[in-house]
Design a protein around this motif. Sequence first.
Motif, PDB file in Angstrom:
ATOM      1  N   CYS A 299     -38.900  -5.899 -51.864  1.00 48.25           N
ATOM      2  CA  CYS A 299     -39.242  -5.331 -50.555  1.00 48.25           C
ATOM      3  C   CYS A 299     -39.529  -6.433 -49.538  1.00 48.25           C
ATOM      4  O   CYS A 299     -40.400  -7.280 -49.774  1.00 48.25           O
ATOM      5  CB  CYS A 299     -40.458  -4.418 -50.703  1.00 48.25           C
ATOM      6  SG  CYS A 299     -40.963  -3.670 -49.139  1.00 48.25           S
ATOM      7  N   CYS A 306     -49.518  -5.250 -52.265  1.00 43.72           N
ATOM      8  CA  CYS A 306     -48.417  -4.492 -52.881  1.00 43.72           C
ATOM      9  C   CYS A 306     -48.204  -4.845 -54.361  1.00 43.72           C
ATOM     10  O   CYS A 306     -47.744  -4.017 -55.135  1.00 43.72           O
ATOM     11  CB  CYS A 306     -47.126  -4.717 -52.103  1.00 43.72           C
ATOM     12  SG  CYS A 306     -47.252  -4.228 -50.377  1.00 43.72           S
ATOM     13  N   CYS A 324     -45.914   4.275 -49.813  1.00 42.14           N
ATOM     14  CA  CYS A 324     -45.925   2.899 -49.297  1.00 42.14           C
ATOM     15  C   CYS A 324     -47.269   2.665 -48.618  1.00 42.14           C
ATOM     16  O   CYS A 324     -47.719   3.508 -47.838  1.00 42.14           O
ATOM     17  CB  CYS A 324     -44.769   2.692 -48.309  1.00 42.14           C
ATOM     18  SG  CYS A 324     -44.854   1.087 -47.470  1.00 42.14           S
TER      19      CYS A 324
HETATM   20 FE1  SF4 Z   1     -42.908  -2.517 -49.729  1.00 43.96          FE
HETATM   21 FE2  SF4 Z   1     -44.553  -0.522 -49.112  1.00 43.96          FE
HETATM   22 FE3  SF4 Z   1     -44.148  -1.152 -51.663  1.00 43.96          FE
HETATM   23 FE4  SF4 Z   1     -45.538  -2.734 -50.091  1.00 43.96          FE
HETATM   24  S1  SF4 Z   1     -46.115  -0.674 -50.700  1.00 43.96           S
HETATM   25  S2  SF4 Z   1     -43.920  -3.339 -51.516  1.00 43.96           S
HETATM   26  S3  SF4 Z   1     -44.488  -2.523 -48.143  1.00 43.96           S
HETATM   27  S4  SF4 Z   1     -42.652  -0.359 -50.264  1.00 43.96           S
END
Ligand code: SF4
Length: 333
Positions: A299, A306, A324
């Motif tokens: 990502c 994350c 997310c």
């Molecule tokens: Fe990407 Fe959202 Fe996962 Fe963080 S939480 S790695 S920004 S998809």
Amino acid sequence: MEKSNPESSNLIEVRHLVKYYPVYGGIFKRVVAQVKAVDDVSFDIRAGETLGLVGESGCGKTTVGQTMLGLISFTSGSVIYNDVDIFGLDRKGFKAMRRNLQIVFQDPYASLDPRLPIGESIAEGLRIHNIGNNQERFEMVLKALRNVGLEDYHATRYPHEFSGGQRQRIGIARALVMNPKFIVLDEPVSALDVSIQAQVLNILKELQNEFGLTYLFVAHNLAVVEHISDRVAVMYLGKMVERSNRDDLFRQPLHPYTLALMSAIPIPNPRVKRERIILPGDVPSPLNPPKGCRFHPRCSYAQPICSVEEPPLRQIQPDHWSACHFAEDFIKD
Ligand code: SF4
């Protein structure tokens, strides 16, 4: 027996569905690891709608569809159909229920006996469920063939005598003859030419309107589900990462993985260019998925949190859910 919300118009409710495949090793052949094919997935399908379930190969979408119908054993979770927890039914009850829940496979040729005329293959489910006598079953088969745009004489033909598109119609007729309420469409057009894909999608849509069918449409291609789905759910590495009604999802995706899938859809206007997002690396192994957000190694929006904290699937806007940590950042003004 588990009951769902009586106010709900959901035909199907999937709750915390988990499917792990054990990996055996050592001289005692003990379980040494688990392939986490589907890892705590929940969603609803409303009566009469099509839910598109999308993701790359290996994300668990096909396993979800097949587990829901009992074609693959489940590890934990529940599937509630019409207020009844079908995993809690005994064999007899499950068999009776299963008549209402059918599946169309990507490759119908593989599921058709090459030595049987297709009329007999279509009638197989009717025989298993003791529905009708020979004459009545024959009439039901002819009706199913006509409903998918085939002719009566096709009932006596063999699978090898049909084209790919016709075989997929046979696959649909096989499901339809059981008079189901719900059909899992497992990549039903992926193996077909684009021109034939449109025909099969139109047939599916017509049948849905005529018989009030509810579909789970499994596909790896967002462009295909855009035309047939009322709502769309996106899976990545055994988890659901986004779910929304179709229009909101295509207008404003709220998860970076959905953004990447969407960037691969060709735009039928040579003057409009869309920047393609190429995800780095391969999909990690479901044997050992990344900690925190499973998408973080690929990502481009990832932050330190994350790789530590798994983002839950949260409702960000009405009927629009994203897993997310930074989903709000993708909301357009
Ligand atoms: Fe990407 Fe959202 Fe996962 Fe963080 S939480 S790695 S920004 S998809």
